[in-house]
Every structure is written in structure tokens, then in C-alpha cells.
Design an enzyme around this catalytic site. Structure first.
Site, PDB file in Angstrom:
ATOM      1  N   THR A 186     -44.949  17.131  94.209  1.00 31.45           N
ATOM      2  CA  THR A 186     -43.957  17.581  95.294  1.00 31.45           C
ATOM      3  C   THR A 186     -43.401  16.251  95.800  1.00 31.45           C
ATOM      4  O   THR A 186     -43.773  15.327  95.535  1.00 31.45           O
ATOM      5  CB  THR A 186     -45.200  17.984  96.486  1.00 31.45           C
ATOM      6  OG1 THR A 186     -45.702  17.070  96.674  1.00 31.45           O
ATOM      7  CG2 THR A 186     -45.881  19.038  95.995  1.00 31.45           C
ATOM      8  N   GLU A 331     -45.192  24.436  94.899  1.00 30.87           N
ATOM      9  CA  GLU A 331     -46.786  24.827  95.031  1.00 30.87           C
ATOM     10  C   GLU A 331     -46.616  26.124  94.173  1.00 30.87           C
ATOM     11  O   GLU A 331     -47.148  26.645  94.285  1.00 30.87           O
ATOM     12  CB  GLU A 331     -47.950  24.453  96.443  1.00 30.87           C
ATOM     13  CG  GLU A 331     -47.842  23.030  96.921  1.00 30.87           C
ATOM     14  CD  GLU A 331     -47.078  21.817  97.518  1.00 30.87           C
ATOM     15  OE1 GLU A 331     -45.723  22.842  96.999  1.00 30.87           O
ATOM     16  OE2 GLU A 331     -47.296  21.632  97.873  1.00 30.87           O
ATOM     17  N   LYS A 448     -40.835  21.955 120.448  1.00 28.23           N
ATOM     18  CA  LYS A 448     -42.080  22.778 121.467  1.00 28.23           C
ATOM     19  C   LYS A 448     -41.038  22.622 122.565  1.00 28.23           C
ATOM     20  O   LYS A 448     -41.709  21.156 122.833  1.00 28.23           O
ATOM     21  CB  LYS A 448     -43.495  22.350 120.699  1.00 28.23           C
ATOM     22  CG  LYS A 448     -43.745  23.116 119.384  1.00 28.23           C
ATOM     23  CD  LYS A 448     -45.244  22.813 119.782  1.00 28.23           C
ATOM     24  CE  LYS A 448     -45.079  22.785 117.318  1.00 28.23           C
ATOM     25  NZ  LYS A 448     -46.677  22.453 117.104  1.00 28.23           N
ATOM     26  N   TRP A 453     -40.887  27.721 121.448  1.00 29.65           N
ATOM     27  CA  TRP A 453     -40.628  27.662 119.761  1.00 29.65           C
ATOM     28  C   TRP A 453     -39.218  27.568 119.522  1.00 29.65           C
ATOM     29  O   TRP A 453     -38.217  28.690 119.764  1.00 29.65           O
ATOM     30  CB  TRP A 453     -41.752  27.954 118.883  1.00 29.65           C
ATOM     31  CG  TRP A 453     -42.916  27.434 118.563  1.00 29.65           C
ATOM     32  CD1 TRP A 453     -43.740  26.433 119.403  1.00 29.65           C
ATOM     33  CD2 TRP A 453     -43.854  27.619 117.755  1.00 29.65           C
ATOM     34  NE1 TRP A 453     -44.851  26.897 119.060  1.00 29.65           N
ATOM     35  CE2 TRP A 453     -44.831  27.209 117.646  1.00 29.65           C
ATOM     36  CE3 TRP A 453     -43.787  28.081 116.182  1.00 29.65           C
ATOM     37  CZ2 TRP A 453     -45.897  27.346 117.062  1.00 29.65           C
ATOM     38  CZ3 TRP A 453     -44.535  27.912 115.667  1.00 29.65           C
ATOM     39  CH2 TRP A 453     -46.106  27.610 116.396  1.00 29.65           C
TER      40      TRP A 453
HETATM   41  P1  ADP Z   1     -41.760  19.300  99.276  1.00 30.32           P
HETATM   42  O1  ADP Z   1     -42.773  20.119  99.612  1.00 30.32           O
HETATM   43  O2  ADP Z   1     -42.184  18.749  98.707  1.00 30.32           O
HETATM   44  O3  ADP Z   1     -40.616  18.989 100.430  1.00 30.32           O
HETATM   45  P2  ADP Z   1     -40.584  21.708  97.870  1.00 30.32           P
HETATM   46  O4  ADP Z   1     -39.009  21.447  97.036  1.00 30.32           O
HETATM   47  O5  ADP Z   1     -41.295  21.822  97.223  1.00 30.32           O
HETATM   48  O6  ADP Z   1     -39.998  20.233  98.155  1.00 30.32           O
HETATM   49  O7  ADP Z   1     -40.216  22.029  99.260  1.00 30.32           O
HETATM   50  C1  ADP Z   1     -40.400  23.286  99.532  1.00 30.32           C
HETATM   51  C2  ADP Z   1     -40.377  23.975 101.095  1.00 30.32           C
HETATM   52  O8  ADP Z   1     -38.978  23.689 101.512  1.00 30.32           O
HETATM   53  C3  ADP Z   1     -40.355  25.043 101.200  1.00 30.32           C
HETATM   54  O9  ADP Z   1     -41.551  24.851 102.038  1.00 30.32           O
HETATM   55  C4  ADP Z   1     -39.238  24.572 102.672  1.00 30.32           C
HETATM   56  O10 ADP Z   1     -39.888  23.978 104.179  1.00 30.32           O
HETATM   57  C5  ADP Z   1     -37.719  24.425 102.311  1.00 30.32           C
HETATM   58  N1  ADP Z   1     -37.176  25.652 101.870  1.00 30.32           N
HETATM   59  C6  ADP Z   1     -36.969  26.089 100.617  1.00 30.32           C
HETATM   60  N2  ADP Z   1     -36.520  26.741  99.967  1.00 30.32           N
HETATM   61  C7  ADP Z   1     -35.543  26.797 101.796  1.00 30.32           C
HETATM   62  C8  ADP Z   1     -34.966  28.434 102.521  1.00 30.32           C
HETATM   63  N3  ADP Z   1     -33.846  28.943 101.657  1.00 30.32           N
HETATM   64  N4  ADP Z   1     -35.172  27.841 103.964  1.00 30.32           N
HETATM   65  C9  ADP Z   1     -35.280  27.450 104.531  1.00 30.32           C
HETATM   66  N5  ADP Z   1     -36.555  26.101 103.777  1.00 30.32           N
HETATM   67  C10 ADP Z   1     -36.863  26.586 102.588  1.00 30.32           C
END
Ligand code: ADP
Length: 551
Positions: A186, A331, A448, A453
Site C-alpha cells: 500500500t 487490498e 466533523k 459530517w
Molecule cells: P492507499 O490506501 O495506500 O492510499 P490505494 O491505492 O490502495 O492506496 O488507495 C485506496 C483508496 O483510494 C481507497 O480506500 C479510497 O479512499 C481511495 N479511492 C480509490 N478510488 C476512489 C474513487 N473513485 N473515489 C474516491 N476515493 C477513491
């Protein structure tokens, strides 16, 4: 009674064998860091992947050994994807945009036995080389002519030479489909990087689902250019899905600026692409500034962070490019949901259709998702209740590399019944009755305010629709009365002067008054993570002491 069908493991090698047999002559085009435009075919890629497997045998790499990569999207990286995983080793893609110390930490944590890297990254690898405690072989992904005359790396090997020394008569081994195929960390946006270990089975199933018509709709008629890097969650599964369908592939290498991408889209007649919103910002700016049109580009998947509705409108209305908004995470291999309309939704008025397309969409088969409250009790799918998004499925992680503690959490249904173990995504979302999911925030980014929210993504989307705004981020700032209030940070488009009042006036009528940001700061640049997400942690630090008007 058991089924009586053949028991054939789902192995990554079967994908490339299929592509070689059925689309052998289809082109793989790569713009390389050496500067040339290279052309090969699926059958040539599989031959070289076999040669690589033989070379790894010769170097003494055992099954399960990790082979790290620091590389752009290109044919050699594709050969590594297949040669390494196909021969039961583990392909470990590392994000070269991370800090050198982080890269060294990740390679050591993964215990990489070999490291393959593009010419671009030679200085980086020379710098961190002494810290890499487990790497036995450094392999430069180039030909003899581009090998450096001198290097500090011990026994530096030439990728093309290694392959040329092998005859390619290699039979892909057959083994348990649950064997590890790929390792991906990640990005560490929200903490220390953690490794997700994909299996052959999870990868093949994910690729099948990714190619479906209501997902990425990949086909043999497509020319696919993955802008999303192969070091970013396996380019969202495209290197595998493209082999399933046997499409023509175009790799951009390190050339990701608007001009280079546009020229490659046009010269190779690209029909489909995928990437994070920031890349499309660059491409769209270039196309708009030069009054250009796309002649073949038909659709694109946008994900990784929220696709601003203004970007969706521009691509769809001005350029006729279908936008498929997608959500996922490391994940999840990474695909979870994609937003496509069904026959019922296509009967809705255009504005309502657009509203659905702006959401992150419906789960693809294989992903089960729901939302829960803080007691992990399922919330209703009414499009209004916002809760923590949890998922499960055959391509969702069960545990992290090298960690025994399970990340999974127990969830109970609305009736209080045990609903089993799920992976908590850390995202906050709503789901409507038809199953369209919308991310309102990352749980850490929610604002918040007085017990309510406020969605930072919603506020950013409105700002992004302002004609003078290039990029926008909304963060929480401490407030003596309301706990937190939203602060809008904007980057203006070139040559535009933005004022606080003008930007705030833009929110009028678009959102409840109490949700409108309290203040606006204009900056030259918003910091991004190595995967192109806005680095809100850094922004929060930068504006920690920010005094809101009236405080
Ligand atoms: P990291 O979790 O290490 O930042 P990732 O590439 O796995 O790297 O990121 C996943 C996260 O990216 C998601 O949990 C979400 O918060 C965000 N994300 C991915 N796609 C979208 C989307 N289309 N809209 C909003 N958030 C997104």
C-alpha cells in the site's frame, strides 16, 4: 456429491499462453525510457517471459523468491509480470515515486532476491544499493548498448542479455492456484506500507471480472493504453485482462505528460485507457489549450481518487469519451466497484443518469460490500445513511504480508445477526437501493462539524466545477465552537486570479449553507502521494494553525 469437472488450477501462465495462441500477432507497443518506440507481439512477449523464467532458474532463484521491479509501463515489465509469476516466483512491483528510504525499506521487508529496474532508476538503485540487504542480483531492464560503462552495483546484469542466453524451451510449471503470484505494498498514505500478497487464483478471477462489459469492457477490438502504472496495484489488473482478451496494447513508459500521451493516443489509435484524475487533468489541459480532438479514444476508467464531476462532463460532453468511475484499493487487487448504467437507469432523465455516473458505482461480481455504523452493524442502503464501507471476496486480502494479526472485522446485520468477517476499507460511503455506492470520504478526511459530517469530496467536486480552478482540496481545521470546519485549498488555472469571496459565492445554492467552507487559500501546488492522491495529511500539517475568519 462432487462435481465431475477437470481440476485445472487458475494460473497466471495460462493467461499469456492463451494470448500467444489466439492473439499471437497482436501488437504490444512501448514508448521506452531509451527514447524509442518499440514494437513486439503477444507471442514474442511469451517467448521472452519463458526465457526470463529460464534465466531466473540459472541465477538460482527458487519458487516463492521475490523479484522486485522499479519500472515504467513497458514490454519488459510485462515479460517480468509473466516470467516471474508464471515460474512460481513472486513479482514485487515497487513504486519508484516513493522516497529512496521507503523503497529500500519495502525491498528489505519483502526480502527481494533480485531487483529489475529501468534505466531511469539506475541512479536511485545505485544510491540505495548498499542498504538492500537481501538482493543478490541487480538486473537493468535494457539492452547491451545502454548498459553503463561504470556502476557501483555489484555484478550488474543486462536484462536483454540474460534472455538472449536462453532457448525459450520452458514448460510453465503447474502448481496450487493459491500460490503467491504478486506482492504489492500500500502507498502508506495512512500509515506504514503493508504488503498485499495476491495469489494466482485471485489474480485470474480479478482479471476475468475486470474485463466484463459492465466493468472495463475490454475486447480484442480495443487498443488499450494503461496510463495507470504497473507499479500501482498491477495497473488495476489490465496486464492480465488484456491477455485474456488479446487486445493491442500501448505502453507509455515514463512519458505521462499531456502532449506525449495525446500524441501516442492518436498515433496508435487508442480506444481505451485508465488512470487517476490528475493524469487526465494534464491531458485535458493540453488538448483544450491546443484545441485538439481525439480521433479514436472512446472510453476511460477513472479511479484511485474521486473523479470530479466537471472532468466527467468535459470528457463525455466535449470529447465524446465515456467515463467509467471506479473505486478500489490495494487490498482489493484493486477493483471493487465501477459506475455503469443498466437499461433501467438509461431511461432516467440525463441529469439523474449523470448523478449515478458520478458515484463510484456498483460492485462487480466477486465483491460483496456493505456499510456499517461504529458498532459494525449494517446500515440501510438508502443513498443517505453514510457508514464505514466493508468488503469481502476472493480477491480481497485476508492478512498482510508478514503479519499475523488479521485486519478483518466481525459485522452484524441490521437484525443483529452475525454476518461474518469483512475487510474494513477505511472509506465512508452511502449505498442506494439499486446498489450504487458513493464514497463521501476517507474516514480520516471526514470533517466533523458540530456533530454533523461534511464530505470533503463533495466540497472539492463543487470547487472543481469552477472554471478558474485547476485543483481543489478540502481539509478540516480546528474550530473553537464547531470542533472542525472545512478549509478549501485551491490551485488556480494558469493566468487566473481567484479570490476567496468569488470562490465561496460559487457554493451558493449548490449545498447547505452550513457546509460551505469557512475559508479559501490559494496555493501554487497541492502535494500528491506517490500514487497521485492529494496528500491531505501534509495539507493538514501545513494549515494546522490556520485562523478561520471570525475565530
Ligand atoms: P492507499 O490506501 O495506500 O492510499 P490505494 O491505492 O490502495 O492506496 O488507495 C485506496 C483508496 O483510494 C481507497 O480506500 C479510497 O479512499 C481511495 N479511492 C480509490 N478510488 C476512489 C474513487 N473513485 N473515489 C474516491 N476515493 C477513491
Amino acid at each position: 456429491m462432487m462435481g465431475q469437472m477437470m481440476s485445472m488450477p487458475l494460473l497466471i501462465s495460462s493467461l499469456i499462453q492463451h494470448a500467444a495462441r489466439h492473439s499471437g500477432n497482436t501488437e504490444i507497443v512501448s514508448k521506452r525510457c531509451e527514447g524509442d518506440l518499440h514494437r513486439t507481439t503477444w507471442s514474442e512477449v511469451v517467448r521472452r517471459a519463458r526465457q526470463l523464467a529460464q534465466a531466473l532458474d540459472r541465477l538460482g532463484l527458487a519458487a516463492g523468491d521475490r523479484v522486485g521491479t522499479l519500472a515504467w509501463n513497458g514490454h519488459r515489465h510485462l515479460e517480468i509480470y509473466y516470467g516471474v509469476s508464471g515460474s512460481a516466483r513472486v513479482c514485487h512491483t515497487i513504486n519508484p515515486r516513493l522516497f529512496p528510504e521507503q523503497i529500500a525499506w519495502i525491498a528489505n521487508d519483502a526480502q527481494d532476491a533480485a531487483l529489475c529496474f529501468d534505466l531511469t532508476f539506475l541512479p536511485l538503485v545505485e544510491k540505495i544499493g548498499p542498504q538492500l540487504t537481501t538482493v543478490r542480483h541487480f538486473i537493468l531492464m535494457t539492452d547491451r548498448a545502454h548498459m553503463p560503462a561504470q556502476t557501483t552495483l555489484p555484478g550488474l546484469l543486462c536484462f536483454d542479455d540474460l534472455l538472449a542466453a536462453e532457448d525459450g524451451h520452458y514448460v510453465w510449471p503447474e502448481f496450487d492456484e493459491h500460490t503467491a503470484s504478486t506482492l504489492c505494498y500500500t502507498s502508506g498514505t495512512t500509515g506504514h506500507p503493508k504488503g498485499a500478497v495476491y495469489s494466482h487464483r485471485s489474480t485470474v478471477l480479478h482479471a476475468y471480472a475486470a474485463a466484463l462489459p459492465d466493468a472495463m469492457a475490454c475486447s480484442r477490438r480495443d487498443v488499450i493504453l494503461p496510463v495507470v502504472p504497473m507499479f500501482h496495484v498491477n495497473a488495476w489488473g489490465l496486464p492480465y485482462a488484456m491477455a485474456i482478451v488479446g487486445s493491442k496494447v500501448v505502453f507509455p513508459g515514463p512519458h505521462l505528460d499531456g502532449k506525449s500521451l495525446y500524441e501516442l493516443f492518436e498515433s496508435e489509435q487508442v480506444t481505451f485507457s485508465a488512470g487517476v484524475p490528475t493524469v487526465w487533468l494534464g491531458l485535458l489541459n493540453y488538448v483544450a489549450t491546443n484545441a485538439l480532438r481525439f480521433s479514436s479514444f472512446k472510453r476511460t476508467v477513472i479511479g484511485g481518487s474521486a473523479c470530479p464531476p466537471a472532468m466527467l462532463r468535459t470528457l463525455m460532453d466535449d470529447y465524446g469519451v465515456e467515463v467509467i468511475h471506479a473505486w478500489g484499493m490495494t487490498e482489493l487487487s484493486p477493483l471493487g466497484t465501477l459506475s455503469k448504467l443498466g437499461s433501467d437507469e438509461l431511461k432516467l432523465p440525463l441529469a439523474e443518469q449523470r448523478h449515478l455516473l458520478e458515484k463510484q458505482g456498483k460492485a462487480i461480481y466477486g465483491i460483496d460490500m456493505t456499510i456499517v455504523d461504529d458498532q459494525r452493524r449494517e446500515l440501510p442502503w438508502d443513498g443517505r445513511s453514510a457508514g464505514n464501507l466493508v468488503v469481502r471476496g476472493p480477491w480481497v486480502i485476508d492478512s498482510y504480508f508478514g503479519q499475523t494479526a488479521s485486519p478483518l472485522v466481525p459485522v452484524s446485520g441490521q437484525d443483529g445477526r452475525d454476518a461474518g468477517l469483512w475487510f474494513p476499507t477505511g472509506d465512508v460511503a452511502t449505498i442506494d437501493a439499486a446498489g450504487f455506492m458513493q464514497i463521501t470520504d476517507r474516514s480520516k478526511d471526514v470533517i466533523k462539524s458540530g456533530g454533523e459530517w461534511i464530505s470533503s469530496i463533495e466540497l472539492e467536486n463543487i470547487a472543481m466545477a469552477h472554471p478558474g480552478v485547476h485543483e481543489a482540496a478540502v481539509i478540516a481545521v480546528a474550530h473553537p465552537k464547531w470542533d472542525e470546519r472545512p478549509l478549501l485549498v485551491v490551485v488556480p488555472k494558469p493566468g487566473v486570479t481567484l479570490t476567496r469571496d468569488e470562490v465561496l459565492a460559487f457554493y451558493e445554492g449548490k449545498i447547505a449553507k452550513w457546509q460551505v467552507p469557512d475559508d479559501v487559500v490559494v496555493v501554487a501546488e497541492i502535494p500528491h502521494t506517490a500514487t497521485g492522491k492529494m496528500l491531505k495529511l501534509k495539507l493538514r500539517e501545513q494549515f494546522r494553525g490556520h485562523r478561520l475568519p471570525g475565530c
